[in-house]
Design an enzyme around this catalytic site. Structure first.
Site: not given
Lengths: 280, 401
Positions: A60, A71, A184
């Site tokens: 990825e 993040d 995911y």
């Protein structure tokens, strides 16, 4: 409201196939994450190749964003290092081309929607096809808004990988409807980064997803030890590791590539032990 | 009109708006939208909110005729909507009362908020104290320094203030941090967004809560003059006080709507926050709107003397109002805002927030060009006590608060 990711009838596409093959081996898949351009263009190419050498099934590649709201600090810092080295979206595609000269590993991009929007949806996915990107993960694109991106992903046979969170619950069937590539699963609430404890609700989440799709399921957010990876691999089809790898890259020594390969080998080994119970 | 509730396609304003946020937050945002759609028509909720606005926040705020400024500028009649006289000193409390009341109805026990100048943080900490809610505020490190007194004010009210060091350490980074915190913890926590920005339902909800400003202006001016204003002027960062001041005039085509953006050191420098003038369409902080960004879609590091206008985006309703040319947006520099700060203090005895002084500066340009029977209403969104030390330093005085 939400659009199914793809009409279930039309399925055979080249890039999607490479992603399917990555999950179709005799073992569960290991997915490693690298921020493009961290700490330099050449070094991040080397990191991706080191992941491949260690047995990663999918890599990825993150396109750095100025404000990566999904993040944690480790990947935020990686983005800053990449910007300092002059990374741009154009250079990320050059970087992928460079990797493709040496490796056939399945590659997916992790990219915030504004970077794609400004590049132009058609131009972005066309470029993905041209350089050999198999799928795209967009952390700030929920199913409610994916209708504006999907036609372009379809047009260029790029998987749009949906994310499922611990709070998704009733949303799951709609989110994963027509999934190509893989699903995911975000293991825990919050942002990316290593965690000592993972969400206990993971098994239920995976069961709910399996009820709605036969696409492979990979779990990410917080995973860093072989023990955690083995536990996840026992219930999912793949394990995604990001911050733990980015931390090795952050040390930026002559040994970085070697360390990434060793770490990947250790993690893959833990995953390989888990036998595939069903073929995909 | 596309900015009115009745014809809204769930938070879309032309091409702008939407819900571009991580899946971790979607479930909560959907619950919030449902709760808001329910309570906005609930008479008990509305009554409870009106009671707090009246008896706690001191509404209605005055519509004040600025006699000396009107005479000095020699043109249009100038009125100030005195949001600076609200409890906590700005328009922010209108929205905070609505959102915290809603959060309480949803069973939340904790609120978080971002703040730039500290006005929204102070309002949130205040209402959280009143309603017995736990409160955490996210504020850029740069802003904690230029608004040090407000940090202490929030702590005094029982809030925890987190100083954010990422990025430029200003409002944008405070929003990032608050969103991240919310994605960690939604079960007991509501994120009180302070402006008409973010994913649906926030822009709709915040502009509804702020629309009381224009509702009162319309009524007060009608009573006093029997007329509609010819122009409504307000400063714009995210754009909540301007949306509030514009709202009930959007369908009145004779009323000019003017938003004043922070032009910082000039729109031809890199140090400004003039989003409508210099920005382009993008997707950030949960919404499609206009942003200051580079060709790759990386968000710019923006600048303004005013911590409350120091934001690289603008609410989606404003982006739509600008596209259809229903509202005009003009840039006001630091120097012009500071001049207005001093001017309104001397002419009217009002120390107004440096944010609001961006609007006052435009009134100083506009009034002389208008006829004496015309009316300008300028929204004084906040009081300027918080800015006195910083402006003194800007003028070269060596004082510290």
């Amino acid at each position: 409201m939400s659009q199914p990711l793809r009409d279930t009838k039309e399925r055979k596409f080249m890039t999607e196939q490479r992603l399917r093959e990555a999950f179709g081996k005799q073992h569960k898949a290991f997915i490693g994450f690298v921020t493009a351009g961290d700490p330099t263009f050449d070094k991040s190419v080397a990191s991706i190749l080191a992941l491949d050498a260690g047995g990663a099934d999918v890599v990825e590649v993150g396109i750095p964003f100025s404000d990566p709201v999904a993040d944690g600090p480790v990947i935020q810092d990686a983005d800053l290092r990449a910007f300092a080295a002059g990374i741009t979206t154009t250079k990320v595609f050059e970087l992928v081309e460079e990797v493709r000269r040496k490796s056939d590993v399945s590659l997916v991009l992790l990219v915030y929607l504004n970077n794609i929007f400004k590049y132009g949806y058609d131009r972005f996915f066309s470029k993905c096809k041209q350089v050999g990107i198999d799928g795209v993960i967009i952390p700030d694109l929920p199913m409610e808004e994916r209708g504006e991106v999907l036609p372009f992903a379809h047009k260029y046979q790029c998987a749009l990988i949906p994310l499922v969170a611990p709070t998704s619950a009733k949303r799951i069937p709609q989110i994963v409807q027509g999934t190509t590539g893989f699903v995911y699963v975000v293991s825990s609430m919050g942002v990316t980064g290593v965690r000592s404890q993972l969400d206990s609700n993971l098994e239920d989440m995976i069961a709910a997803i399996r009820n709605s799709t036969d696409a492979p399921i990979a779990v990410g957010f917080g995973i860093h030890t072989p023990e955690q990876a083995a536990k996840i691999a026992a219930i999912a089809d793949g394990v995604i590791v990001g911050s733990a790898i980015v931390k090795i890259i952050a040390q930026n020594t002559a040994e970085t590539s070697k360390k990434i390969t060793e770490y990947t080998r250790k993690m893959s080994k833990a995953i390989y032990k888990i036998n595939r119970e069903k073929s995909l | 009109m596309q900015t009115k509730k009745t014809s809204e396609l769930k938070g879309r304003f032309g091409e702008y708006g939407g819900q571009y946020i991580p899946e971790t937050l979607m479930s909560e945002v959907t619950k919030l939208a449902k709760a808001y759609e329910h309570y906005q028509d609930d008479p008990d909720f509305q009554a409870e909110m009106m009671d707090l606005l009246k008896n706690y926040a001191n509404r209605p705020s005055l519509l004040y005729y600025a006699k000396r400024m009107t005479a000095d500028l020699g043109g249009a009649q100038i009125y100030f909507k005195r949001e600076d006289l609200n409890h906590t000193g700005s328009h922010k409390i209108n929205n905070v009362i609505g959102q915290i009341l809603l959060a309480k109805k949803m069973g939340k026990t904790r609120v978080i908020a971002e703040t730039g100048a500290g006005q929204h943080g102070v309002a949130t900490a205040t209402v959280a104290a009143l309603m017995g809610m736990e409160c955490e505020i996210f504020m850029g490190q740069v802003d904690t320094k230029r608004q040090a007194l407000n940090v202490y004010r929030m702590e005094l009210l029982g809030a925890k203030v987190n100083s954010i060091t990422t990025g430029t350490g200003t409002l944008k980074d405070a929003v990032n941090a608050a969103m991240q915190e919310w994605s960690r913890r939604t079960s007991d926590t509501h994120y009180v967004i302070g402006s008409v920005m973010g994913p649906y339902p926030f822009p709709t909800m915040v502009s509804d809560f702020q629309s009381i400003i224009s509702k009162e202006i319309k009524q007060q001016l009608q009573e006093e003059t029997g007329k509609l204003p010819d122009a409504v002027v307000a400063c714009v960062g995210g754009g909540s006080n301007a949306m509030g001041a514009f709202y009930h005039f959007i369908d009145e085509p004779t009323v000019r709507l003017i938003g004043c953006e922070a032009a910082g050191k000039g729109v031809n420098t890199k140090q400004h926050a003039a989003t409508i003038e210099r920005g382009s369409v993008g997707i950030f902080h949960g919404m499609k709107s206009k942003f200051l960004q580079n060709e790759d879609g990386q968000i710019d590091q923006v600048y303004s003397i005013s911590a409350g206008l120091d934001y690289p985006g603008i609410g989606p309703q404003h982006a739509a109002l600008a596209d259809t040319k229903r509202a005009e947006y003009v840039g006001i520099t630091d120097d012009e805002a500071v001049e207005a700060f001093e001017y309104i203090a001397r002419q009217e005895g009002i120390i107004a927030a440096i944010e609001s002084c961006h609007a006052v500066a435009y009134v100083m340009k506009l009034a002389p060009q208008m006829k004496k029977d015309q009316i300008i209403v300028c929204n004084l969104s906040g009081r300027g006590d918080k800015d006195v030390a910083a402006i003194a330093r800007y003028k070269g005085e060596k004082i510290y608060d």
